[in-house]
Design an enzyme around this catalytic site. Structure first.
Site, PDB file in Angstrom:
ATOM      1  N   GLY A  44       0.844  -1.195   0.000  1.00 20.40           N
ATOM      2  CA  GLY A  44       0.000   0.000   0.000  1.00 20.40           C
ATOM      3  C   GLY A  44       0.875   1.238   0.000  1.00 20.40           C
ATOM      4  O   GLY A  44       2.001   1.204   0.511  1.00 20.40           O
ATOM      5  N   GLN A  49       2.999   9.953   1.298  1.00 25.39           N
ATOM      6  CA  GLN A  49       4.266   9.216   1.331  1.00 25.39           C
ATOM      7  C   GLN A  49       5.159   9.527   0.130  1.00 25.39           C
ATOM      8  O   GLN A  49       6.353   9.242   0.151  1.00 25.39           O
ATOM      9  CB  GLN A  49       4.000   7.704   1.376  1.00 25.39           C
ATOM     10  CG  GLN A  49       3.319   7.263   2.657  1.00 25.39           C
ATOM     11  CD  GLN A  49       3.104   5.774   2.675  1.00 25.39           C
ATOM     12  OE1 GLN A  49       2.143   5.273   2.125  1.00 25.39           O
ATOM     13  NE2 GLN A  49       4.023   5.042   3.295  1.00 25.39           N
ATOM     14  N   CYS A  88       5.321  -0.108   7.460  1.00 24.85           N
ATOM     15  CA  CYS A  88       5.011   1.043   6.623  1.00 24.85           C
ATOM     16  C   CYS A  88       6.241   1.398   5.794  1.00 24.85           C
ATOM     17  O   CYS A  88       7.354   1.423   6.336  1.00 24.85           O
ATOM     18  CB  CYS A  88       4.615   2.220   7.521  1.00 24.85           C
ATOM     19  SG  CYS A  88       4.150   3.694   6.613  1.00 24.85           S
ATOM     20  N   LEU A  89       6.038   1.649   4.499  1.00 22.32           N
ATOM     21  CA  LEU A  89       7.173   1.999   3.638  1.00 22.32           C
ATOM     22  C   LEU A  89       7.857   3.285   4.108  1.00 22.32           C
ATOM     23  O   LEU A  89       9.011   3.527   3.775  1.00 22.32           O
ATOM     24  CB  LEU A  89       6.716   2.159   2.179  1.00 22.32           C
ATOM     25  CG  LEU A  89       6.292   0.871   1.460  1.00 22.32           C
ATOM     26  CD1 LEU A  89       5.799   1.186   0.055  1.00 22.32           C
ATOM     27  CD2 LEU A  89       7.437  -0.130   1.422  1.00 22.32           C
ATOM     28  N   HIS A 130      -5.038   1.352   7.097  1.00 20.30           N
ATOM     29  CA  HIS A 130      -3.695   1.933   7.290  1.00 20.30           C
ATOM     30  C   HIS A 130      -3.492   3.113   6.317  1.00 20.30           C
ATOM     31  O   HIS A 130      -3.000   4.172   6.707  1.00 20.30           O
ATOM     32  CB  HIS A 130      -2.658   0.824   7.061  1.00 20.30           C
ATOM     33  CG  HIS A 130      -1.225   1.257   7.127  1.00 20.30           C
ATOM     34  ND1 HIS A 130      -0.357   0.823   8.099  1.00 20.30           N
ATOM     35  CD2 HIS A 130      -0.502   2.074   6.315  1.00 20.30           C
ATOM     36  CE1 HIS A 130       0.835   1.376   7.898  1.00 20.30           C
ATOM     37  NE2 HIS A 130       0.786   2.132   6.811  1.00 20.30           N
ATOM     38  N   GLU A 131      -3.900   2.916   5.061  1.00 20.47           N
ATOM     39  CA  GLU A 131      -3.676   3.967   4.048  1.00 20.47           C
ATOM     40  C   GLU A 131      -4.601   5.171   4.274  1.00 20.47           C
ATOM     41  O   GLU A 131      -4.186   6.311   4.081  1.00 20.47           O
ATOM     42  CB  GLU A 131      -3.849   3.398   2.633  1.00 20.47           C
ATOM     43  CG  GLU A 131      -2.909   2.242   2.284  1.00 20.47           C
ATOM     44  CD  GLU A 131      -1.447   2.519   2.558  1.00 20.47           C
ATOM     45  OE1 GLU A 131      -1.013   3.684   2.408  1.00 20.47           O
ATOM     46  OE2 GLU A 131      -0.722   1.583   2.954  1.00 20.47           O
ATOM     47  N   HIS A 134      -3.109   7.422   6.665  1.00 17.02           N
ATOM     48  CA  HIS A 134      -2.068   8.285   6.089  1.00 17.02           C
ATOM     49  C   HIS A 134      -2.669   9.595   5.550  1.00 17.02           C
ATOM     50  O   HIS A 134      -2.041  10.647   5.628  1.00 17.02           O
ATOM     51  CB  HIS A 134      -1.365   7.582   4.918  1.00 17.02           C
ATOM     52  CG  HIS A 134      -0.189   6.743   5.311  1.00 17.02           C
ATOM     53  ND1 HIS A 134       0.924   7.258   5.932  1.00 17.02           N
ATOM     54  CD2 HIS A 134       0.067   5.416   5.145  1.00 17.02           C
ATOM     55  CE1 HIS A 134       1.802   6.281   6.138  1.00 17.02           C
ATOM     56  NE2 HIS A 134       1.309   5.150   5.672  1.00 17.02           N
TER      57      HIS A 134
END
Ligand code: NI
Length: 165
Positions: A44, A49, A88-89, A130-131, A134
């Site tokens: 994701g 990000q 998380c990236l 989660h996204e 963000h």
């Protein structure tokens, strides 16, 4: 390739703006985000990000196709919650169990500007929640108690300083 920003970048804490223009530029952004997500072996990736303060995210979970969500909102959640290990990236290398509803209903728009509703469960429901966080400037760390959060941040910073040496 789009650069993925990491913990400490201001944009990760911004509340994202609603997208009003469903144009070629948006399509190009979505494609570039999917490329960047795949390149980092992520499942994701949300606008902030990659430095875009707009309400867009992409995801690609196992046994599914890549998906694109514009202006997404959660409109229903299961009462049942479960823990699941998240990463998380933007905070690479650290992971922690986060408790969230196991299934959700969301409303969003397609790249073509068409509204849709869908239900999701399992890992897809997890990634979507989660996204969407963000897009509100919320990171998975924020769901942990303060002690655990500080421990994860310390671990992350330790990893980063090792990398620099
Ligand atoms: Ni993330």
């Amino acid at each position: 390739m789009l650069e993925i920003l990491t913990l400490g970048s201001d944009v990760l804490r911004k509340k994202c703006a609603t997208i009003a223009e469903f144009d070629k530029k948006l399509e190009d952004l979505a494609v570039a985000m999917i490329d960047a997500m795949h390149d980092s072996d992520g499942i994701g990736l949300a606008g902030p990000q990659v430095g875009v303060e707009k309400r867009i995210f992409v995801c690609h979970v196992p046994d599914d196709d890549p998906r694109i969500f514009i202006n997404p909102d959660i409109i229903g959640t299961s009462e049942e919650l479960s823990p699941y290990e998240e990463g998380c990236l933007s905070i690479p290398g650290v992971y922690s169990d986060v408790v969230r509803p196991i299934s959700i209903t969301i409303q969003a728009w397609t790249l073509a500007g068409k509204p849709f509703k869908m239900g999701a469960e399992g890992i897809l429901a997890r990634v979507i929640q989660h996204e969407i966080d963000h897009l509100k400037g919320v990171l998975f760390l924020d769901h942990l108690n303060e002690k655990k959060k500080q421990r994860i941040i310390a671990q992350y910073e330790k990893n980063q300083s090792k990398k620099k040496k």
